[in-house]
Design a protein around this motif. Structure first.
Motif, PDB file in Angstrom:
ATOM      1  N   UNK A 102       0.820  -1.212   0.000  1.00  0.00           N
ATOM      2  CA  UNK A 102       0.000   0.000   0.000  1.00  0.00           C
ATOM      3  C   UNK A 102       0.853   1.261   0.000  1.00  0.00           C
ATOM      4  N   UNK A 103       2.005   1.239   0.658  1.00  0.00           N
ATOM      5  CA  UNK A 103       2.902   2.398   0.606  1.00  0.00           C
ATOM      6  C   UNK A 103       3.432   2.596  -0.811  1.00  0.00           C
ATOM      7  N   UNK A 104       3.683   1.510  -1.525  1.00  0.00           N
ATOM      8  CA  UNK A 104       4.126   1.614  -2.921  1.00  0.00           C
ATOM      9  C   UNK A 104       3.026   2.203  -3.797  1.00  0.00           C
ATOM     10  N   UNK A 105       1.784   1.786  -3.557  1.00  0.00           N
ATOM     11  CA  UNK A 105       0.653   2.329  -4.304  1.00  0.00           C
ATOM     12  C   UNK A 105       0.525   3.834  -4.048  1.00  0.00           C
ATOM     13  N   UNK A 106       0.623   4.240  -2.785  1.00  0.00           N
ATOM     14  CA  UNK A 106       0.515   5.661  -2.454  1.00  0.00           C
ATOM     15  C   UNK A 106       1.648   6.472  -3.076  1.00  0.00           C
ATOM     16  N   UNK A 107       2.850   5.900  -3.110  1.00  0.00           N
ATOM     17  CA  UNK A 107       3.990   6.589  -3.712  1.00  0.00           C
ATOM     18  C   UNK A 107       3.788   6.788  -5.214  1.00  0.00           C
ATOM     19  N   UNK A 108       3.293   5.752  -5.884  1.00  0.00           N
ATOM     20  CA  UNK A 108       3.037   5.858  -7.327  1.00  0.00           C
ATOM     21  C   UNK A 108       1.906   6.840  -7.609  1.00  0.00           C
ATOM     22  N   UNK A 109       0.885   6.838  -6.760  1.00  0.00           N
ATOM     23  CA  UNK A 109      -0.253   7.733  -6.968  1.00  0.00           C
ATOM     24  C   UNK A 109       0.173   9.197  -6.909  1.00  0.00           C
ATOM     25  N   UNK A 110       1.153   9.517  -6.062  1.00  0.00           N
ATOM     26  CA  UNK A 110       1.616  10.903  -5.960  1.00  0.00           C
ATOM     27  C   UNK A 110       2.151  11.404  -7.290  1.00  0.00           C
ATOM     28  N   UNK A 111       2.828  10.540  -8.031  1.00  0.00           N
ATOM     29  CA  UNK A 111       3.393  10.932  -9.313  1.00  0.00           C
ATOM     30  C   UNK A 111       2.341  10.988 -10.419  1.00  0.00           C
ATOM     31  N   UNK A 123      -9.333  13.224  -8.905  1.00  0.00           N
ATOM     32  CA  UNK A 123     -10.319  12.672  -7.968  1.00  0.00           C
ATOM     33  C   UNK A 123     -10.104  11.170  -7.816  1.00  0.00           C
ATOM     34  N   UNK A 124      -9.926  10.486  -8.943  1.00  0.00           N
ATOM     35  CA  UNK A 124      -9.718   9.035  -8.899  1.00  0.00           C
ATOM     36  C   UNK A 124      -8.422   8.685  -8.172  1.00  0.00           C
ATOM     37  N   UNK A 125      -7.371   9.460  -8.428  1.00  0.00           N
ATOM     38  CA  UNK A 125      -6.084   9.194  -7.794  1.00  0.00           C
ATOM     39  C   UNK A 125      -6.156   9.453  -6.292  1.00  0.00           C
ATOM     40  N   UNK A 126      -6.888  10.492  -5.905  1.00  0.00           N
ATOM     41  CA  UNK A 126      -7.039  10.756  -4.470  1.00  0.00           C
ATOM     42  C   UNK A 126      -7.814   9.632  -3.786  1.00  0.00           C
ATOM     43  N   UNK A 127      -8.792   9.060  -4.486  1.00  0.00           N
ATOM     44  CA  UNK A 127      -9.498   7.892  -3.938  1.00  0.00           C
ATOM     45  C   UNK A 127      -8.520   6.736  -3.729  1.00  0.00           C
ATOM     46  N   UNK A 128      -7.640   6.530  -4.708  1.00  0.00           N
ATOM     47  CA  UNK A 128      -6.650   5.467  -4.601  1.00  0.00           C
ATOM     48  C   UNK A 128      -5.707   5.725  -3.425  1.00  0.00           C
ATOM     49  N   UNK A 129      -5.284   6.970  -3.263  1.00  0.00           N
ATOM     50  CA  UNK A 129      -4.405   7.315  -2.145  1.00  0.00           C
ATOM     51  C   UNK A 129      -5.105   7.098  -0.803  1.00  0.00           C
ATOM     52  N   UNK A 130      -6.363   7.508  -0.713  1.00  0.00           N
ATOM     53  CA  UNK A 130      -7.112   7.298   0.519  1.00  0.00           C
ATOM     54  C   UNK A 130      -7.283   5.830   0.838  1.00  0.00           C
ATOM     55  N   UNK A 131      -7.537   5.019  -0.194  1.00  0.00           N
ATOM     56  CA  UNK A 131      -7.650   3.574  -0.014  1.00  0.00           C
ATOM     57  C   UNK A 131      -6.362   3.005   0.577  1.00  0.00           C
ATOM     58  N   UNK A 132      -5.223   3.435   0.012  1.00  0.00           N
ATOM     59  CA  UNK A 132      -3.935   2.945   0.501  1.00  0.00           C
ATOM     60  C   UNK A 132      -3.693   3.377   1.940  1.00  0.00           C
TER      61      UNK A 132
END
Length: 303
Positions: A102-111, A123-132
């Motif tokens: 999940x930390x890897x997912x959050x790191x990728x989402x930032x980029x 919006x979709x990326x922020x949902x992904x970050x919140x999920x992680x």
């Protein structure tokens, strides 16, 4: 003499036994939890920076207040969904693997915010970050709960809360290290999130083992246990989410500099950190509902 020479295999008793037990507890719990809290602090630092950075960048892109609010709400939507899914991940692959994934997912989402400068994608990326982050928070809190006895849990969770708030406040000041209109701050968010994996991944200690099937989260059961707590938690979450999501945009439109925006958001977090123990002390000595209502009224007046 007996206090110097002890036959091999003879048990240690008295004060020395207690001292040895405390030393064993220190090595068995504090050191492993230090690596866990270090990783969590880096996550909170990067998340604090990212929230303010996105609000400021959305203003620079001309997204508007309503769209920016939707973008920032995406994080909490993902956080809600992740709260139901994360326990299954932990039960399936364990705490350390779940944290790393999940930390890897959050790191990728930032980029991804850099690759696709579009409000709907954000919006979709922020949902992904919140999920992680839902999973990361559950991993951290369940690990802490399983590592100590009930007598020590309150103090440890207080330390955990202080670490999270202090790191979130520190993350605000990282906004001064670059221009929100450029890429460097987004890269910095990703770097710090990736570094949060290092203490956990290189730790010699295994995560806690599951002791059987866990009860799935239930909003209905929460309501049955404490209607006041359920409503209060929902309203507090909505107000905090609104502040963190839109206060940076408001400050930007008021002409605040980057350093003043960072200080504004950090002050909000530091206030919670400073008042945590005094309010906890008060809640043990007076009506918690009355205290909650009073604090809500005071917060509304200050806003």
């Amino acid at each position: 003499p007996p206090h110097i020479f002890r036959p091999k295999g003879q048990a240690i008793t008295g004060a020395k036994a207690r001292q040895k037990t405390k030393g064993d507890i220190m090595r068995a719990t504090v050191l492993p939890l230090a690596t866990l809290l270090l990783g969590f602090s880096l996550l909170q630092m990067s998340n604090g920076l990212q929230g303010t950075l996105l609000a400021v960048r959305a203003g620079l892109e001309g997204f508007g207040g309503a769209t920016t609010g939707l973008i920032m709400s995406g994080f909490f939507a993902g956080l809600s969904i992740g709260s139901f899914v994360a326990p299954r991940l932990i039960s399936g692959v364990g705490h350390i693997r779940t944290f790393a994934a999940l930390a890897s997912v959050a790191s990728a989402a930032a980029l991804m915010h850099l690759a696709f400068v579009d409000p709907w994608v954000w919006i979709a990326v922020r949902c992904l970050t919140g999920f992680a982050f839902a999973g990361l928070i559950i991993v951290t809190e369940s690990w802490l709960n399983a590592s100590v006895s009930s007598a020590q849990r309150g103090k440890l969770l207080a330390v955990y809360g202080m670490v999270g708030m202090a790191s979130g406040a520190a993350g605000q000041f990282l906004l001064n290290l670059g221009d929100p209109a450029e890429f460097i701050l987004f890269v910095l968010v990703s770097i710090v999130m990736s570094l949060s994996l290092v203490p956990i991944s290189l730790s010699f200690v295994e995560g806690p083992r599951s002791e059987g099937a866990q009860e799935p989260p239930s909003l209905r059961r929460l309501w049955g246990l404490s209607p006041y707590g359920a409503v209060a938690a929902g309203l507090v979450g909505a107000s905090i989410g609104t502040f963190y999501g839109l206060a940076p945009l408001f400050a930007q439109e008021m002409g605040y500099t980057q350093s003043r925006i960072a200080l504004l958001i950090a002050a909000f977090t530091i206030g919670g950190l400073v008042l945590q123990f005094p309010l906890g002390w008060m809640s043990d000595r007076m009506s918690r509902r009355g205290l909650g209502v009073g604090l809500a009224a005071a917060g509304s007046a200050l806003m």
